[in-house]
Design a protein around this motif. Structure first.
Motif, PDB file in Angstrom:
ATOM      1  N   TYR A  54       0.328  -1.705  -1.152  1.00 39.54           N
ATOM      2  CA  TYR A  54       1.465  -2.545  -1.140  1.00 39.54           C
ATOM      3  C   TYR A  54       2.766  -2.212  -2.169  1.00 39.54           C
ATOM      4  O   TYR A  54       3.706  -2.547  -1.876  1.00 39.54           O
ATOM      5  N   PHE A  55       2.156  -1.991  -3.375  1.00 42.66           N
ATOM      6  CA  PHE A  55       3.099  -1.511  -4.247  1.00 42.66           C
ATOM      7  C   PHE A  55       4.189  -0.461  -3.981  1.00 42.66           C
ATOM      8  O   PHE A  55       5.366  -0.575  -4.212  1.00 42.66           O
ATOM      9  N   LEU A  56       3.487   0.625  -3.318  1.00 37.15           N
ATOM     10  CA  LEU A  56       4.273   1.799  -2.872  1.00 37.15           C
ATOM     11  C   LEU A  56       5.043   1.450  -1.611  1.00 37.15           C
ATOM     12  O   LEU A  56       6.358   1.791  -1.600  1.00 37.15           O
ATOM     13  N   SER A  57       4.986   0.507  -0.682  1.00 37.98           N
ATOM     14  CA  SER A  57       5.565   0.025   0.319  1.00 37.98           C
ATOM     15  C   SER A  57       6.686  -0.754   0.225  1.00 37.98           C
ATOM     16  O   SER A  57       7.559  -1.063   1.045  1.00 37.98           O
ATOM     17  N   THR A  58       6.770  -1.707  -0.900  1.00 35.87           N
ATOM     18  CA  THR A  58       7.734  -2.579  -1.077  1.00 35.87           C
ATOM     19  C   THR A  58       9.071  -1.944  -1.464  1.00 35.87           C
ATOM     20  O   THR A  58       9.107  -1.146  -2.541  1.00 35.87           O
ATOM     21  N   PRO A  59      10.523  -2.370  -0.919  1.00 35.87           N
ATOM     22  CA  PRO A  59      11.317  -1.686  -1.721  1.00 35.87           C
ATOM     23  C   PRO A  59      12.075  -2.087  -2.856  1.00 35.87           C
ATOM     24  O   PRO A  59      11.351  -3.338  -3.414  1.00 35.87           O
ATOM     25  N   PRO A  65      15.074   2.574  -1.145  1.00 35.64           N
ATOM     26  CA  PRO A  65      13.856   2.452  -0.183  1.00 35.64           C
ATOM     27  C   PRO A  65      12.690   2.883  -1.015  1.00 35.64           C
ATOM     28  O   PRO A  65      12.582   3.368  -2.272  1.00 35.64           O
ATOM     29  N   SER A  66      11.485   2.251  -0.498  1.00 32.33           N
ATOM     30  CA  SER A  66      10.106   2.466  -1.235  1.00 32.33           C
ATOM     31  C   SER A  66       9.844   3.741  -1.200  1.00 32.33           C
ATOM     32  O   SER A  66      10.225   4.948  -0.788  1.00 32.33           O
ATOM     33  N   SER A  67       8.962   4.307  -2.188  1.00 32.56           N
ATOM     34  CA  SER A  67       8.338   5.361  -2.597  1.00 32.56           C
ATOM     35  C   SER A  67       7.508   6.052  -1.492  1.00 32.56           C
ATOM     36  O   SER A  67       7.609   7.259  -1.422  1.00 32.56           O
ATOM     37  N   LEU A  68       6.862   4.898  -0.589  1.00 31.96           N
ATOM     38  CA  LEU A  68       6.333   5.471   0.439  1.00 31.96           C
ATOM     39  C   LEU A  68       7.270   5.974   1.553  1.00 31.96           C
ATOM     40  O   LEU A  68       6.985   6.928   2.268  1.00 31.96           O
ATOM     41  N   ASN A  73      10.048  10.529   4.260  1.00 28.96           N
ATOM     42  CA  ASN A  73      11.259  11.071   5.159  1.00 28.96           C
ATOM     43  C   ASN A  73      11.295  12.619   4.443  1.00 28.96           C
ATOM     44  O   ASN A  73      12.153  13.295   4.980  1.00 28.96           O
ATOM     45  N   LYS A  74      10.540  12.923   3.404  1.00 29.71           N
ATOM     46  CA  LYS A  74      10.531  14.333   3.237  1.00 29.71           C
ATOM     47  C   LYS A  74       9.868  15.154   4.584  1.00 29.71           C
ATOM     48  O   LYS A  74      10.506  16.301   4.485  1.00 29.71           O
ATOM     49  N   TYR A  75       9.350  14.674   5.254  1.00 27.34           N
ATOM     50  CA  TYR A  75       8.895  15.525   6.509  1.00 27.34           C
ATOM     51  C   TYR A  75       9.695  15.237   7.640  1.00 27.34           C
ATOM     52  O   TYR A  75       8.981  15.336   9.001  1.00 27.34           O
ATOM     53  N   SER A  76      10.824  14.359   7.717  1.00 24.59           N
ATOM     54  CA  SER A  76      11.439  14.072   8.998  1.00 24.59           C
ATOM     55  C   SER A  76      12.231  15.438   9.285  1.00 24.59           C
ATOM     56  O   SER A  76      12.754  15.446  10.408  1.00 24.59           O
ATOM     57  N   ASP A  77      12.430  16.468   8.510  1.00 21.35           N
ATOM     58  CA  ASP A  77      13.072  17.590   8.884  1.00 21.35           C
ATOM     59  C   ASP A  77      12.619  18.481  10.028  1.00 21.35           C
ATOM     60  O   ASP A  77      13.077  19.418  10.417  1.00 21.35           O
TER      61      ASP A  77
END
Length: 164
Positions: A54-59, A65-68, A73-77
């Motif tokens: 929950y802590f990682l998913s909150t903006p 944007p949240s750290s999650l 997004n690192k893998y969106s390429d």
């Protein structure tokens, strides 16, 4: 009937006889402490894990944007990488299909170009019928040399037209 009854009665009598000759090897051991089990530890582990997720998913407060989300997004390429790869593969398959169609739709030559003209003189001399003996092969050799020269000229012309 009586024999069956006798056997059943004797079998029942044997089952009820117990011997307590020794108390050392009775098969009972001292009571053991039981562990809490894996279900308890999983339940206790889910509570801090859910708080961390929950802590990682909150903006962030300032709209970051949240750290999650950043980690995902690192893998969106990979989408771009796979689309490039798929388009290249499609182009290669289309070119291979075009080449295959080109080569298979060609009529080809109706005659067999001989590697050496002496092939006409091979065979048994006893199976030659009258009038079919050895002939002068100069005309045949000249014919095939002329065909090969014409084919070479056509190839040179087509290459010159493609370049210009």
């Amino acid at each position: 009937m009586y024999a069956v009854r006798r056997r059943l009665a004797s079998a029942a009598g044997r089952a009820s006889v117990r011997r307590f000759a020794s108390t050392e090897h009775s098969g009972h051991s001292a009571p053991k402490d039981e562990s809490l089990g894996t279900a308890f530890y999983l339940t206790v582990g889910v509570i801090p894990l859910s708080y961390i997720v929950y802590f990682l998913s909150t903006p962030g407060a300032d709209g970051k944007p949240s750290s999650l989300s950043k980690a995902l997004n690192k893998y969106s390429d990979y989408k771009e990488h796979w689309s490039t790869r798929n388009s290249t593969h499609t182009a290669m398959v289309e070119q291979a299909a075009f080449d295959r169609n080109l080569f298979q739709s060609d009529k080809g030559s109706p005659h067999v170009n001989l590697r050496f003209p002496e092939i006409f003189n091979t065979g048994s001399p006893y199976n030659v019928s009258a009038g079919q003996g050895p002939r002068n092969m100069d005309a045949v050799v000249a014919h095939y040399e002329k065909l090969n020269a014409e084919a070479e000229e056509k190839k040179v012309k087509s290459l010159a037209e493609k370049k210009s």
